[in-house]
Design a protein around this motif. Sequence first.
Motif, PDB file in Angstrom:
ATOM      1  N   ALA A  55       0.823  -1.207   0.000  1.00  0.00           N
ATOM      2  CA  ALA A  55       0.000   0.000   0.000  1.00  0.00           C
ATOM      3  C   ALA A  55       0.859   1.261   0.000  1.00  0.00           C
ATOM      4  O   ALA A  55       0.408   2.319  -0.470  1.00  0.00           O
ATOM      5  N   ALA A  56       2.094   1.152   0.510  1.00  0.00           N
ATOM      6  CA  ALA A  56       2.966   2.318   0.611  1.00  0.00           C
ATOM      7  C   ALA A  56       3.810   2.549  -0.637  1.00  0.00           C
ATOM      8  O   ALA A  56       4.509   3.554  -0.736  1.00  0.00           O
ATOM      9  N   THR A  57       3.760   1.615  -1.591  1.00  0.00           N
ATOM     10  CA  THR A  57       4.628   1.687  -2.769  1.00  0.00           C
ATOM     11  C   THR A  57       3.809   1.591  -4.055  1.00  0.00           C
ATOM     12  O   THR A  57       2.612   1.320  -4.016  1.00  0.00           O
ATOM     13  N   GLU A  58       4.483   1.785  -5.182  1.00  0.00           N
ATOM     14  CA  GLU A  58       3.789   1.766  -6.467  1.00  0.00           C
ATOM     15  C   GLU A  58       4.175   0.586  -7.347  1.00  0.00           C
ATOM     16  O   GLU A  58       3.324  -0.009  -8.005  1.00  0.00           O
ATOM     17  N   LYS A  59       5.473   0.239  -7.376  1.00  0.00           N
ATOM     18  CA  LYS A  59       5.956  -0.816  -8.264  1.00  0.00           C
ATOM     19  C   LYS A  59       6.580  -1.988  -7.521  1.00  0.00           C
ATOM     20  O   LYS A  59       6.735  -3.059  -8.094  1.00  0.00           O
ATOM     21  N   LEU A  60       6.974  -1.796  -6.296  1.00  0.00           N
ATOM     22  CA  LEU A  60       7.686  -2.818  -5.535  1.00  0.00           C
ATOM     23  C   LEU A  60       6.822  -4.060  -5.362  1.00  0.00           C
ATOM     24  O   LEU A  60       5.681  -3.985  -4.896  1.00  0.00           O
ATOM     25  N   ARG A  61       7.355  -5.211  -5.780  1.00  0.00           N
ATOM     26  CA  ARG A  61       6.655  -6.458  -5.542  1.00  0.00           C
ATOM     27  C   ARG A  61       6.844  -6.868  -4.084  1.00  0.00           C
ATOM     28  O   ARG A  61       7.774  -6.402  -3.398  1.00  0.00           O
ATOM     29  N   VAL A  62       5.974  -7.732  -3.606  1.00  0.00           N
ATOM     30  CA  VAL A  62       6.073  -8.213  -2.228  1.00  0.00           C
ATOM     31  C   VAL A  62       5.985  -9.732  -2.246  1.00  0.00           C
ATOM     32  O   VAL A  62       5.346 -10.326  -3.116  1.00  0.00           O
ATOM     33  N   GLY A  63       6.644 -10.352  -1.295  1.00  0.00           N
ATOM     34  CA  GLY A  63       6.621 -11.805  -1.276  1.00  0.00           C
ATOM     35  C   GLY A  63       7.166 -12.358   0.023  1.00  0.00           C
ATOM     36  O   GLY A  63       7.575 -11.617   0.919  1.00  0.00           O
ATOM     37  N   THR A  64       7.187 -13.679   0.107  1.00  0.00           N
ATOM     38  CA  THR A  64       7.645 -14.354   1.313  1.00  0.00           C
ATOM     39  C   THR A  64       8.889 -15.174   1.020  1.00  0.00           C
ATOM     40  O   THR A  64       9.041 -15.761  -0.042  1.00  0.00           O
ATOM     41  N   PHE A  65       9.748 -15.231   2.011  1.00  0.00           N
ATOM     42  CA  PHE A  65      10.985 -15.994   1.919  1.00  0.00           C
ATOM     43  C   PHE A  65      11.140 -16.799   3.228  1.00  0.00           C
ATOM     44  O   PHE A  65      11.957 -16.443   4.066  1.00  0.00           O
ATOM     45  N   VAL A  66      10.400 -17.879   3.432  1.00  0.00           N
ATOM     46  CA  VAL A  66       9.280 -18.377   2.646  1.00  0.00           C
ATOM     47  C   VAL A  66       8.206 -18.850   3.631  1.00  0.00           C
ATOM     48  O   VAL A  66       8.486 -19.089   4.800  1.00  0.00           O
ATOM     49  N   PHE A  67       6.947 -18.992   3.122  1.00  0.00           N
ATOM     50  CA  PHE A  67       5.893 -19.554   3.956  1.00  0.00           C
ATOM     51  C   PHE A  67       6.247 -20.982   4.369  1.00  0.00           C
ATOM     52  O   PHE A  67       6.713 -21.785   3.558  1.00  0.00           O
ATOM     53  N   ASN A  68       5.971 -21.300   5.630  1.00  0.00           N
ATOM     54  CA  ASN A  68       6.064 -22.673   6.128  1.00  0.00           C
ATOM     55  C   ASN A  68       4.703 -23.322   5.937  1.00  0.00           C
ATOM     56  O   ASN A  68       3.728 -22.963   6.593  1.00  0.00           O
ATOM     57  N   THR A  69       4.637 -24.276   5.012  1.00  0.00           N
ATOM     58  CA  THR A  69       3.339 -24.860   4.666  1.00  0.00           C
ATOM     59  C   THR A  69       2.697 -25.596   5.840  1.00  0.00           C
ATOM     60  O   THR A  69       1.489 -25.818   5.848  1.00  0.00           O
ATOM     61  N   ASN A  70       3.488 -25.958   6.863  1.00  0.00           N
ATOM     62  CA  ASN A  70       2.931 -26.675   8.005  1.00  0.00           C
ATOM     63  C   ASN A  70       2.099 -25.787   8.924  1.00  0.00           C
ATOM     64  O   ASN A  70       1.348 -26.304   9.757  1.00  0.00           O
ATOM     65  N   LEU A  71       2.224 -24.480   8.801  1.00  0.00           N
ATOM     66  CA  LEU A  71       1.558 -23.581   9.743  1.00  0.00           C
ATOM     67  C   LEU A  71       0.150 -23.184   9.322  1.00  0.00           C
ATOM     68  O   LEU A  71      -0.577 -22.591  10.116  1.00  0.00           O
ATOM     69  N   ARG A  72      -0.257 -23.487   8.080  1.00  0.00           N
ATOM     70  CA  ARG A  72      -1.585 -23.078   7.606  1.00  0.00           C
ATOM     71  C   ARG A  72      -2.125 -24.095   6.617  1.00  0.00           C
ATOM     72  O   ARG A  72      -1.370 -24.683   5.849  1.00  0.00           O
ATOM     73  N   HIS A  73      -3.447 -24.246   6.615  1.00  0.00           N
ATOM     74  CA  HIS A  73      -4.078 -25.039   5.560  1.00  0.00           C
ATOM     75  C   HIS A  73      -3.933 -24.261   4.259  1.00  0.00           C
ATOM     76  O   HIS A  73      -4.213 -23.047   4.205  1.00  0.00           O
ATOM     77  N   PRO A  74      -3.500 -24.893   3.171  1.00  0.00           N
ATOM     78  CA  PRO A  74      -3.230 -24.144   1.936  1.00  0.00           C
ATOM     79  C   PRO A  74      -4.455 -23.475   1.326  1.00  0.00           C
ATOM     80  O   PRO A  74      -4.311 -22.447   0.651  1.00  0.00           O
ATOM     81  N   ALA A  75      -5.656 -23.997   1.550  1.00  0.00           N
ATOM     82  CA  ALA A  75      -6.844 -23.335   1.010  1.00  0.00           C
ATOM     83  C   ALA A  75      -7.114 -22.024   1.745  1.00  0.00           C
ATOM     84  O   ALA A  75      -7.578 -21.049   1.139  1.00  0.00           O
ATOM     85  N   VAL A  76      -6.827 -21.991   3.039  1.00  0.00           N
ATOM     86  CA  VAL A  76      -6.962 -20.744   3.805  1.00  0.00           C
ATOM     87  C   VAL A  76      -5.891 -19.755   3.356  1.00  0.00           C
ATOM     88  O   VAL A  76      -6.154 -18.563   3.138  1.00  0.00           O
ATOM     89  N   LEU A  77      -4.666 -20.254   3.191  1.00  0.00           N
ATOM     90  CA  LEU A  77      -3.581 -19.407   2.721  1.00  0.00           C
ATOM     91  C   LEU A  77      -3.887 -18.855   1.330  1.00  0.00           C
ATOM     92  O   LEU A  77      -3.583 -17.697   1.027  1.00  0.00           O
ATOM     93  N   ALA A  78      -4.503 -19.656   0.469  1.00  0.00           N
ATOM     94  CA  ALA A  78      -4.826 -19.215  -0.889  1.00  0.00           C
ATOM     95  C   ALA A  78      -5.734 -17.986  -0.866  1.00  0.00           C
ATOM     96  O   ALA A  78      -5.552 -17.059  -1.673  1.00  0.00           O
TER      97      ALA A  78
END
Length: 317
Positions: A55-78
């Motif tokens: 929300a504070a930027t215009e072009k900067l991409r955002v991402g994770t390094f990295v999600f731990n798949t064990n901490l969330r159900h993937p459908a909820v994460l989706a």
Amino acid sequence: MRPFRFLASIGELHDGPGLAAFARRAESIGYSALMAPDHLLAQYAPVPLLTAAAAATEKLRVGTFVFNTNLRHPAVLAQELATLDRLSGGRLDIGIGAGWNKPEHDAIGIPFEPVGTRVAKLTEAIQVLKGCFADEKLSLEGEHYTITAFDAQPKPVQRPHPPFFIGGGGKRLLTLAAREAQIVGLAPRLGKDANGLPALDAPSITLAATEEKIRWVREAAGDRFAELELNTYPTGGPMVVTGNAKAEARRRADDLRRRTGATLTTDDVLESPHVFIGTVPQLAEKLTFLRAHLGITSFLLPDTEAAAPLIEALADN
């Protein structure tokens, strides 16, 4: 030849205005993306943090390094990720992994399963995420997840899905990344220290070890190898801008020997795709070599300000 992409990371807790200023500074330096880790430690949860950064930027991409798949159900994460992709205008990269930090699993009672089980679970989680992002309803009956005629909403802006960032140091994870990811992270392998805790496998940061990993990726990716972005990051120690690279490399090799028992030469350290030591021109030359020789074009450089002169030197390359 692909242009360079530089990834920044959020290494401290900011208040709202501080985070916005940090994200805008990373964008102004020339970073392509801002990455957040995913641990149950003294850090912010990645999705709301990245939403604020976007929300504070215009072009900067955002991402994770990295999600731990064990901490969330993937459908909820989706649902969370599709929401973030829409709110950011399609600027999300999805870094996801099998989880490696046993103590944080133990602390909240989530079983830390054998690596084969965790990788199998990650493989299914990726299927669920991609299925949720697709237009049709998702049904999947797997070993770890069962989904029945699920019409996931909302859908992300990026089609068919945001880029997946998957990495590893072993053949099993890199094979999965080669088949499923758009960005492949070349990571060191983890061994164990004298106390049985995860520790760096120092020989796996060498140039030769990285060449072997890329061969695995190439073999598994087949025709899609040319489409993949290869990433590395400074697991061999923080980036140091210095006019005496050999002295710093000797100190780094001595430190690795004390911590891991492995003996690397000064040249091993200086050549490593996971070590960045030297003057700005030397570092620019090294990254240019890694791109030409190995095809690595994506670099996570956590020290945002220290990396600014290097990013400026390689702008438009």
